[in-house]
Motif scaffolding. Structure first.
Motif, PDB file in Angstrom:
ATOM      1  N   TRP A  71       0.833  -1.195   0.000  1.00  0.00           N
ATOM      2  CA  TRP A  71       0.000   0.000   0.000  1.00  0.00           C
ATOM      3  C   TRP A  71       0.874   1.255   0.000  1.00  0.00           C
ATOM      4  O   TRP A  71       1.938   1.294   0.608  1.00  0.00           O
ATOM      5  CB  TRP A  71      -0.905   0.027   1.237  1.00  0.00           C
ATOM      6  CG  TRP A  71      -2.061  -0.923   1.159  1.00  0.00           C
ATOM      7  CD1 TRP A  71      -2.068  -2.238   1.541  1.00  0.00           C
ATOM      8  CD2 TRP A  71      -3.372  -0.644   0.682  1.00  0.00           C
ATOM      9  NE1 TRP A  71      -3.301  -2.792   1.336  1.00  0.00           N
ATOM     10  CE2 TRP A  71      -4.135  -1.831   0.804  1.00  0.00           C
ATOM     11  CE3 TRP A  71      -3.995   0.501   0.171  1.00  0.00           C
ATOM     12  CZ2 TRP A  71      -5.472  -1.914   0.431  1.00  0.00           C
ATOM     13  CZ3 TRP A  71      -5.326   0.419  -0.207  1.00  0.00           C
ATOM     14  CH2 TRP A  71      -6.054  -0.769  -0.080  1.00  0.00           C
TER      15      TRP A  71
ATOM     16  N   THR B 158      -3.487   3.765  -1.851  1.00  0.00           N
ATOM     17  CA  THR B 158      -3.536   3.050  -3.129  1.00  0.00           C
ATOM     18  C   THR B 158      -2.684   1.798  -2.995  1.00  0.00           C
ATOM     19  O   THR B 158      -1.546   1.866  -2.530  1.00  0.00           O
ATOM     20  CB  THR B 158      -3.003   3.917  -4.280  1.00  0.00           C
ATOM     21  OG1 THR B 158      -3.729   5.147  -4.320  1.00  0.00           O
ATOM     22  CG2 THR B 158      -3.134   3.189  -5.607  1.00  0.00           C
ATOM     23  N   ARG B 159      -3.253   0.690  -3.454  1.00  0.00           N
ATOM     24  CA  ARG B 159      -2.500  -0.558  -3.400  1.00  0.00           C
ATOM     25  C   ARG B 159      -1.864  -0.806  -4.766  1.00  0.00           C
ATOM     26  O   ARG B 159      -2.554  -0.930  -5.781  1.00  0.00           O
ATOM     27  CB  ARG B 159      -3.391  -1.732  -3.012  1.00  0.00           C
ATOM     28  CG  ARG B 159      -2.602  -3.003  -2.734  1.00  0.00           C
ATOM     29  CD  ARG B 159      -3.408  -4.034  -1.995  1.00  0.00           C
ATOM     30  NE  ARG B 159      -2.552  -5.086  -1.443  1.00  0.00           N
ATOM     31  CZ  ARG B 159      -2.998  -6.069  -0.671  1.00  0.00           C
ATOM     32  NH1 ARG B 159      -4.286  -6.120  -0.343  1.00  0.00           N
ATOM     33  NH2 ARG B 159      -2.157  -6.980  -0.212  1.00  0.00           N
ATOM     34  N   LEU B 160      -0.530  -0.880  -4.785  1.00  0.00           N
ATOM     35  CA  LEU B 160       0.195  -1.078  -6.031  1.00  0.00           C
ATOM     36  C   LEU B 160       0.568  -2.531  -6.268  1.00  0.00           C
ATOM     37  O   LEU B 160       0.636  -2.966  -7.418  1.00  0.00           O
ATOM     38  CB  LEU B 160       1.475  -0.233  -6.029  1.00  0.00           C
ATOM     39  CG  LEU B 160       1.317   1.278  -5.931  1.00  0.00           C
ATOM     40  CD1 LEU B 160       2.671   1.957  -5.951  1.00  0.00           C
ATOM     41  CD2 LEU B 160       0.455   1.809  -7.068  1.00  0.00           C
ATOM     42  N   THR B 161       0.812  -3.278  -5.202  1.00  0.00           N
ATOM     43  CA  THR B 161       1.282  -4.650  -5.341  1.00  0.00           C
ATOM     44  C   THR B 161       0.932  -5.422  -4.088  1.00  0.00           C
ATOM     45  O   THR B 161       0.511  -4.842  -3.076  1.00  0.00           O
ATOM     46  CB  THR B 161       2.809  -4.673  -5.570  1.00  0.00           C
ATOM     47  OG1 THR B 161       3.263  -6.024  -5.638  1.00  0.00           O
ATOM     48  CG2 THR B 161       3.536  -3.974  -4.453  1.00  0.00           C
TER      49      THR B 161
ATOM     50  N   ARG C 169       8.026   0.576 -10.449  1.00  0.00           N
ATOM     51  CA  ARG C 169       6.873   1.313 -10.961  1.00  0.00           C
ATOM     52  C   ARG C 169       7.127   2.816 -10.824  1.00  0.00           C
ATOM     53  O   ARG C 169       7.457   3.292  -9.747  1.00  0.00           O
ATOM     54  CB  ARG C 169       5.600   0.936 -10.193  1.00  0.00           C
ATOM     55  CG  ARG C 169       5.185  -0.520 -10.352  1.00  0.00           C
ATOM     56  CD  ARG C 169       4.066  -0.881  -9.380  1.00  0.00           C
ATOM     57  NE  ARG C 169       3.585  -2.229  -9.585  1.00  0.00           N
ATOM     58  CZ  ARG C 169       4.139  -3.319  -9.068  1.00  0.00           C
ATOM     59  NH1 ARG C 169       5.202  -3.196  -8.282  1.00  0.00           N
ATOM     60  NH2 ARG C 169       3.634  -4.512  -9.310  1.00  0.00           N
TER      61      ARG C 169
ATOM     62  N   LEU D 239       5.370   6.553 -11.103  1.00  0.00           N
ATOM     63  CA  LEU D 239       4.044   7.130 -10.943  1.00  0.00           C
ATOM     64  C   LEU D 239       4.135   8.643 -11.042  1.00  0.00           C
ATOM     65  O   LEU D 239       5.155   9.248 -10.669  1.00  0.00           O
ATOM     66  CB  LEU D 239       3.410   6.747  -9.600  1.00  0.00           C
ATOM     67  CG  LEU D 239       3.202   5.265  -9.288  1.00  0.00           C
ATOM     68  CD1 LEU D 239       4.414   4.686  -8.567  1.00  0.00           C
ATOM     69  CD2 LEU D 239       1.951   5.070  -8.434  1.00  0.00           C
TER      70      LEU D 239
ATOM     71  N   GLU E 194      -1.472   7.138 -10.345  1.00  0.00           N
ATOM     72  CA  GLU E 194      -1.546   6.355 -11.576  1.00  0.00           C
ATOM     73  C   GLU E 194      -0.156   5.865 -11.949  1.00  0.00           C
ATOM     74  O   GLU E 194       0.809   6.638 -11.940  1.00  0.00           O
ATOM     75  CB  GLU E 194      -2.126   7.186 -12.716  1.00  0.00           C
ATOM     76  CG  GLU E 194      -3.558   7.634 -12.487  1.00  0.00           C
ATOM     77  CD  GLU E 194      -4.101   8.431 -13.654  1.00  0.00           C
ATOM     78  OE1 GLU E 194      -3.333   8.602 -14.634  1.00  0.00           O
ATOM     79  OE2 GLU E 194      -5.258   8.855 -13.596  1.00  0.00           O
ATOM     80  N   VAL E 195      -0.056   4.596 -12.270  1.00  0.00           N
ATOM     81  CA  VAL E 195       1.211   4.004 -12.669  1.00  0.00           C
ATOM     82  C   VAL E 195       1.526   4.405 -14.103  1.00  0.00           C
ATOM     83  O   VAL E 195       0.711   4.214 -15.009  1.00  0.00           O
ATOM     84  CB  VAL E 195       1.180   2.476 -12.521  1.00  0.00           C
ATOM     85  CG1 VAL E 195       2.501   1.866 -12.999  1.00  0.00           C
ATOM     86  CG2 VAL E 195       0.899   2.086 -11.083  1.00  0.00           C
TER      87      VAL E 195
ATOM     88  N   LYS F 259       6.010   0.234 -15.907  1.00  0.00           N
ATOM     89  CA  LYS F 259       6.519  -0.854 -15.082  1.00  0.00           C
ATOM     90  C   LYS F 259       7.796  -1.370 -15.726  1.00  0.00           C
ATOM     91  O   LYS F 259       7.807  -1.693 -16.923  1.00  0.00           O
ATOM     92  CB  LYS F 259       5.494  -1.983 -14.955  1.00  0.00           C
ATOM     93  CG  LYS F 259       4.239  -1.599 -14.185  1.00  0.00           C
ATOM     94  CD  LYS F 259       3.306  -2.785 -14.069  1.00  0.00           C
ATOM     95  CE  LYS F 259       2.049  -2.417 -13.291  1.00  0.00           C
ATOM     96  NZ  LYS F 259       1.130  -3.585 -13.152  1.00  0.00           N
TER      97      LYS F 259
END
Length: 484
Positions: free
Chosen positions: A199, A214-217, A243, A245, A271-272, A275
């Motif tokens: 998070w 925001t959960r990225l992974t 990542r 952003l 927003e990503v 990657k």
């Protein structure tokens, strides 16, 4: 180096090409450039912090205040103050003007990362091992104020009872999360924190509340780094993916240090952009950093000796820097447009530097200067080698001696962004010069060359010396007997 003497086409190259030299002082574990790039701070395994002068490649300062490994380093915007965090549960704020400890803060656990506020060197945020992060304030002369920051992500409340029960389960799970990385935004009004569950929490510095999550992974976030402008950031996690952003504009606004009240959840969405990963070898990334302009991203690899460089606009790999045959840890890009990258070797503790050596243009000093490939016959001018009267030469030298020379000062105030970065005074700070700075602990350590001393040479030939001495004594005794 004088930029006017460099080839402009060489300066256009945005990344280095090969390994040029290395810096040695003990076993380094982490490094960090100051904002001007003339000093490189290096934290060592024994808890000592050293400063390298990048122009002379020599030691400028040695700071002793920790007893265990240095985990992170953070510079103030003026470059006068340096914050070091260690595994000995201490965070030390150094005043480089005097080389002394300005304040020492002790926590209840080892410190992962400690970052200074971008506009206030007496405020910093720290990520702690298996503990909640803390926001420390050093404005009181003797007392340190530590505020505990939340770790659980922000979840919107639901109206239905069934969903409420699910929220209670999620809240119980969120209470077990740990913050592993923290960093201030460009204006210092917010803190971006990453957890071991993937998070990203946006925390207000003034209210110390989580505004958005925001959960990225699903993996653990190990490092967060912002560009120098603060408009973009990179997140490193243990899922083998980097990542990048875009930071929301409200978080990187430069003209306010307090968050506005009318912020909606949509204004804080992350927003990503891209990657980055190695799809062939599936490598883990030890450390990552941006270039000075933010156009390139570089990262060191786990159990590998290569450094990967990507171009952010296209998301493509443009260069792989080959270095020593050892794994590299912390990697840093020079904060100026100069193509220079520094990285720390995990085995030897050396600081390796990749750079691009540019050819000098001497025509910048003399417009009529010409480079020739072979010897040519020179025709002198009529008055080129005339002998001038001694009185005139002496008078010119006296005029030159009357001009004051400022050796230690900057000569004037700075304006614009550089003046704002130098603090409230608007005057750039320079590290005072101290002659004869030597690191006694690094001498004779592994990887450094040992010089032979005259005592060592005489000790190595002790038997031969005794024989020679005894031989001389015998000859002199024979001479005395012959004389008598």
């Amino acid at each position: 180096m004088n930029l006017g003497l460099l080839d402009p086409f060489a300066l256009a190259q945005e990344y280095p090409e090969s390994l040029k030299y290395q810096l040695k002082s003990g076993h380094s574990t982490c490094i960090r450039f100051n904002w001007k790039g003339d000093l490189l701070a290096s934290g060592r395994l024994d808890g000592v912090v050293v400063l390298f002068d990048m122009e002379t490649r020599s030691l400028a300062r040695i700071l002793r205040g920790h007893v265990r490994q240095i985990q992170s380093l953070s510079w103030s915007s003026s470059g006068r103050y340096l914050l070091s965090a260690s595994q000995d549960w201490l965070a030390v704020l150094w005043d480089l003007e005097t080389g002394s400890r300005l304040r020492t803060v002790r926590f209840d656990s080892p410190v992962y990362i400690a970052e200074l506020h971008p506009h206030d060197h007496l405020t910093f945020v720290a990520s702690l091992f298996e503990d909640s992060p803390a926001l420390a304030s050093l404005h009181h002369p003797t007392k340190t104020t530590k505020h505990t920051l939340p770790t659980a992500p922000h979840r919107p409340a639901s109206d239905s009872a069934s969903e409420g029960e699910i929220d209670e389960k999620l809240a119980a799970q969120d209470s077990k999360q740990l913050t592993t990385a923290t960093v201030f935004t460009a204006n210092g009004a917010y803190i971006i924190a990453g957890t071991n569950k993937g998070w990203i929490n946006i925390i207000s510095t003034s209210t110390r509340e989580v505004l958005s999550s925001t959960r990225l992974t699903n993996g653990c976030i190990t490092y967060i780094r912002l560009t120098m402008s603060g408009r973009d950031m990179v997140v490193n996690a243990n899922d083998r993916v980097l990542r990048t952003l875009h930071v929301p504009p409200v978080l990187c606004h430069q003209h306010t240090s307090t968050p506005p009240t009318n912020i909606s959840a949509s204004d804080l969405e992350l927003e990503v952009e891209h990657k980055f990963s190695d799809v062939v070898n599936r490598l883990l990334w030890n450390h990552c950093a941006f270039s000075s302009t933010g156009d390139h991203l570089l990262a060191s690899t786990y159990k590998n000796h290569d450094i990967y460089i990507w171009e952010r606009s296209l998301g493509t790999l443009v260069k792989i820097l080959e270095g020593p045959k050892e794994e590299l840890g912390v990697v840093e890009w020079h904060p100026t447009p100069r193509p220079l990258v520094a990285a720390v070797g995990l085995e030897t503790g050396l600081v390796f530097v990749w750079a691009k050596e540019a050819d000098q243009r001497w025509s910048a000093l003399a417009p009529d200067f010409e480079e020739v490939e072979e010897n040519v016959e020179y025709i002198e001018r009529e008055d080129e080698f005339d002998i001038h009267p001694k009185e005139e030469v002496k008078r010119r030298r006296m005029w030159a001696e009357d001009e004051p020379v400022d050796v230690f000062g900057m000569g004037g105030d700075l304006g614009g962004e550089e003046g704002e970065a130098c603090g409230e005074t608007g005057r750039a700070w320079r590290l005072p010069v101290i002659m004869g700075v030597e690191d006694e602990e690094s001498e004779g350590s592994e990887g450094s060359m040992k010089g032979r001393s005259p005592e060592g040479e005489s000790a190595g030939n002790v038997n031969g010396g005794r024989r020679a001495k005894g031989g001389k004594t015998t000859v002199s005794a024979k001479k005395r007997r012959m004389e008598t």
